[in-house]
Design a protein around this motif. Sequence first.
Motif, PDB file in Angstrom:
ATOM      1  N   THR A   1       0.850  -1.186   0.000  1.00  0.00           N
ATOM      2  CA  THR A   1       0.000   0.000   0.000  1.00  0.00           C
ATOM      3  C   THR A   1       0.891   1.243   0.000  1.00  0.00           C
ATOM      4  O   THR A   1       2.077   1.175   0.296  1.00  0.00           O
ATOM      5  N   MET A   2       0.298   2.389  -0.309  1.00  0.00           N
ATOM      6  CA  MET A   2       1.100   3.612  -0.330  1.00  0.00           C
ATOM      7  C   MET A   2       1.545   4.011   1.071  1.00  0.00           C
ATOM      8  O   MET A   2       2.598   4.631   1.233  1.00  0.00           O
ATOM      9  N   SER A   3       0.790   3.646   2.090  1.00  0.00           N
ATOM     10  CA  SER A   3       1.240   3.943   3.450  1.00  0.00           C
ATOM     11  C   SER A   3       2.519   3.167   3.760  1.00  0.00           C
ATOM     12  O   SER A   3       3.443   3.688   4.388  1.00  0.00           O
ATOM     13  N   SER A   4       2.579   1.913   3.281  1.00  0.00           N
ATOM     14  CA  SER A   4       3.805   1.125   3.472  1.00  0.00           C
ATOM     15  C   SER A   4       4.955   1.708   2.667  1.00  0.00           C
ATOM     16  O   SER A   4       6.098   1.749   3.116  1.00  0.00           O
ATOM     17  N   VAL A   5       4.653   2.192   1.456  1.00  0.00           N
ATOM     18  CA  VAL A   5       5.692   2.789   0.610  1.00  0.00           C
ATOM     19  C   VAL A   5       6.296   4.015   1.275  1.00  0.00           C
ATOM     20  O   VAL A   5       7.519   4.193   1.294  1.00  0.00           O
ATOM     21  N   VAL A   6       5.446   4.873   1.838  1.00  0.00           N
ATOM     22  CA  VAL A   6       5.938   6.087   2.503  1.00  0.00           C
ATOM     23  C   VAL A   6       6.855   5.718   3.665  1.00  0.00           C
ATOM     24  O   VAL A   6       7.905   6.332   3.864  1.00  0.00           O
ATOM     25  N   VAL A   7       6.462   4.708   4.435  1.00  0.00           N
ATOM     26  CA  VAL A   7       7.293   4.263   5.558  1.00  0.00           C
ATOM     27  C   VAL A   7       8.618   3.704   5.056  1.00  0.00           C
ATOM     28  O   VAL A   7       9.689   3.995   5.601  1.00  0.00           O
ATOM     29  N   MET A   8       8.580   2.895   4.012  1.00  0.00           N
ATOM     30  CA  MET A   8       9.804   2.296   3.473  1.00  0.00           C
ATOM     31  C   MET A   8      10.760   3.362   2.946  1.00  0.00           C
ATOM     32  O   MET A   8      11.976   3.252   3.102  1.00  0.00           O
ATOM     33  N   LEU A   9      10.217   4.390   2.316  1.00  0.00           N
ATOM     34  CA  LEU A   9      11.064   5.458   1.792  1.00  0.00           C
ATOM     35  C   LEU A   9      11.720   6.259   2.912  1.00  0.00           C
ATOM     36  O   LEU A   9      12.836   6.766   2.763  1.00  0.00           O
ATOM     37  N   ALA A  10      11.025   6.372   4.033  1.00  0.00           N
ATOM     38  CA  ALA A  10      11.530   7.206   5.131  1.00  0.00           C
ATOM     39  C   ALA A  10      12.460   6.460   6.070  1.00  0.00           C
ATOM     40  O   ALA A  10      13.169   7.075   6.857  1.00  0.00           O
ATOM     41  N   SER A  11      12.460   5.127   6.002  1.00  0.00           N
ATOM     42  CA  SER A  11      13.225   4.342   6.970  1.00  0.00           C
ATOM     43  C   SER A  11      14.289   3.500   6.284  1.00  0.00           C
ATOM     44  O   SER A  11      14.112   3.038   5.151  1.00  0.00           O
ATOM     45  N   ASP A  12      15.391   3.306   6.973  1.00  0.00           N
ATOM     46  CA  ASP A  12      16.447   2.435   6.481  1.00  0.00           C
ATOM     47  C   ASP A  12      16.465   1.092   7.202  1.00  0.00           C
ATOM     48  O   ASP A  12      17.337   0.256   6.952  1.00  0.00           O
ATOM     49  N   THR A  13      15.509   0.899   8.102  1.00  0.00           N
ATOM     50  CA  THR A  13      15.514  -0.320   8.918  1.00  0.00           C
ATOM     51  C   THR A  13      14.346  -1.253   8.609  1.00  0.00           C
ATOM     52  O   THR A  13      14.321  -2.380   9.097  1.00  0.00           O
ATOM     53  N   VAL A  14      13.375  -0.806   7.809  1.00  0.00           N
ATOM     54  CA  VAL A  14      12.222  -1.645   7.492  1.00  0.00           C
ATOM     55  C   VAL A  14      12.654  -2.725   6.497  1.00  0.00           C
ATOM     56  O   VAL A  14      13.181  -2.406   5.416  1.00  0.00           O
ATOM     57  N   PRO A  15      12.469  -4.013   6.821  1.00  0.00           N
ATOM     58  CA  PRO A  15      12.866  -5.083   5.884  1.00  0.00           C
ATOM     59  C   PRO A  15      11.960  -5.096   4.653  1.00  0.00           C
ATOM     60  O   PRO A  15      10.738  -4.935   4.764  1.00  0.00           O
ATOM     61  N   LEU A  16      12.549  -5.274   3.481  1.00  0.00           N
ATOM     62  CA  LEU A  16      11.794  -5.288   2.235  1.00  0.00           C
ATOM     63  C   LEU A  16      11.755  -6.704   1.677  1.00  0.00           C
ATOM     64  O   LEU A  16      12.799  -7.351   1.541  1.00  0.00           O
TER      65      LEU A  16
END
Length: 654
Positions: free
Chosen positions: A599-614
């Motif tokens: 979702t775009m909410s997840s995308v925003v979080v992923m872009l802002a964080s370097d620790t979220v596993p992808l």
Amino acid sequence: MKLLLLVIVLFLFNPIVESQQPTYLSHACLNATTFAINSTYQANRDALLSSLSSNGTRASGFHNTTAGRSPDMVYGLFLCRGDLSTSVCRACVTFATTDISQRCPVDATAVVWYEECLLRYSDRNIFSVVTEAPTFLTYNSTQNVTQPERFKMLAGFMMNETARAANEITGGKKFATGEVFISALQKLYALAQCTPDLSVTDCDRCLESAIGYLPTGRLGGRFLNPSCNIRFEFYPFYNLTSAVAAPEETKQNKSNRIPVLFASLSAIFGLVLVSAFGFLLWRLRNNQGKENSEEIQLLDLVNEHTGESFSGENVGKSQEFPFFRLDTLHAATNHFSDDNKLGQGGFGPVYKGTLANGKEIAVKRLSRTSGQGLVEFKNEIVLIARLQHRNLVKLLGCCLEKNEKLLVYEFMPNGSLDVFLFDSSSAAQLDWQKRFSIIKGIARGILYLHEDSRLKIIHRDLKASNVLLDRNMNPKISDFGMARIFSEDKNEAITNRVVGTYGYMPPEYAMRGLFSIKSDVFSFGALLLEVVTGKKNNSYYFFENGESLLTSAWKLWSKGKGMDLIDQLLVPSCVASEVLKCIHIGLLCVQGDPADRPTMSSVVVMLASDTVPLPRPAEPTFPALRAIAEPAEPTSNDGVFSINEVTISNILPR
């Protein structure tokens, strides 16, 4: 007893009590680099902290300095809240210089935030440089406001105006406060501040980014980073007296406070304008029978949506969506002169205009032979007039006179994103930090459409030419003619009229007409990869071994060669970890199965964080793309539809 009453009264009228003990908020020890105990760097850091402490009484509430020489030089600064006295500032800075040493004893870079000030130091130059991480975000309650749409409209206006006021101060504090009535008895208070060493452009960029993270549906919140901060509350959390008339305040500073009467008069102003719409409607129906019924229906539509009621209260929407006179727009565009023509889209031509007050505008003129344009016209009025977000282009109003149907937008002096991305002479103006900022801004705009606006909106035509860039290269999503509204309990729909642009369409939409919020996620992923590579997805396969950009990107990324994708113009400025993260996120967004896309909410979080596993993406699949040689021209007959209908909106700067 009298003394007690006096103390209570003084507290009520000036709730900010100056304390010698600062209120701790957060800190960050960026321990990527550490120093040895009793090293030269530690001696320099301690000398720097001592120097900062001794300069805590500066009237500006800001000071930056260095200590030592390279390679052990230390850079440091402090920033006090602009409404506080020099004694409170000095106390906070003095405390911070000791506190940060205890919290980050061997870290070469650190920052600490208090209610009253921030203090930071680094082994790299931090002066006049926007630093957007680390961040601190908080809100005061999980309870939402009772009238979210009215609140978002007024709060959004106030936050942006407060940020603008803070940024316009020169030669002193980049600090401003604002207040606005949310209801007859309730005020909202706001504060915005940048470190004074930032340029106007950098301060604006920092504050705009901060506003995007602020939880404006809550009963108060704040966002802090090392370069700027912003906050809103339902109580006066700053010193009202100092904020109104600080000792160093100039005539320009006095204009920083937003007029409180704005919101109070909005209902009266809205009522007057709605009445005017009603009179205009009557005049059109009774005195201009020659006007066609379609134009009358459009005027009804404008009247309906500009005077809309939110939770039983008229907000005066017409204040933000005025009705322009035709002669005003003729004068602004020099009678729609070809010299002022910016471009041509499926809707019709777009012209640049300048109003009598000097404000630049962009005017979309509905082609009189375009049935499809009429649908877009209605769509834009219904949708954009209700939407307020800094990453969405702002619709200023419309005009319906003499069979003309015109939409008036804010003018974007830097034109559309595709002009910069795909033009070798312009692409060099977009270094990596600008492109990364554009990617994050687009993501926030789509998130607003999907989750944060009052409506769940699917754009359906997200592409580089529909992203406009303002004076500071901030992205704004435009062209909502193809957008669709979803109810809260509905997640997808099927249409036999496929609209959009090949290269940005997900396979389930192009082949089966199935669209959802995941359709926009796919489009965003394709656009993200275009921003990184500088190549068009819808033409890439003609000259790259028959492969689309998406397939080529996945193959290189899966072989550990993701950096081979990057636009070579970005090599000097890029941050490899950010580039690879963006490619990874882009590939997740263009997964063949909509359920596998984030979702775009997840995308925003992923872009802002370097620790979220992808998660690892699968290879994108888009077999329909190879069958299309060129995008089809849009049909001018709204009654005849094809499964391959595509709307093209190649608009030049506006």
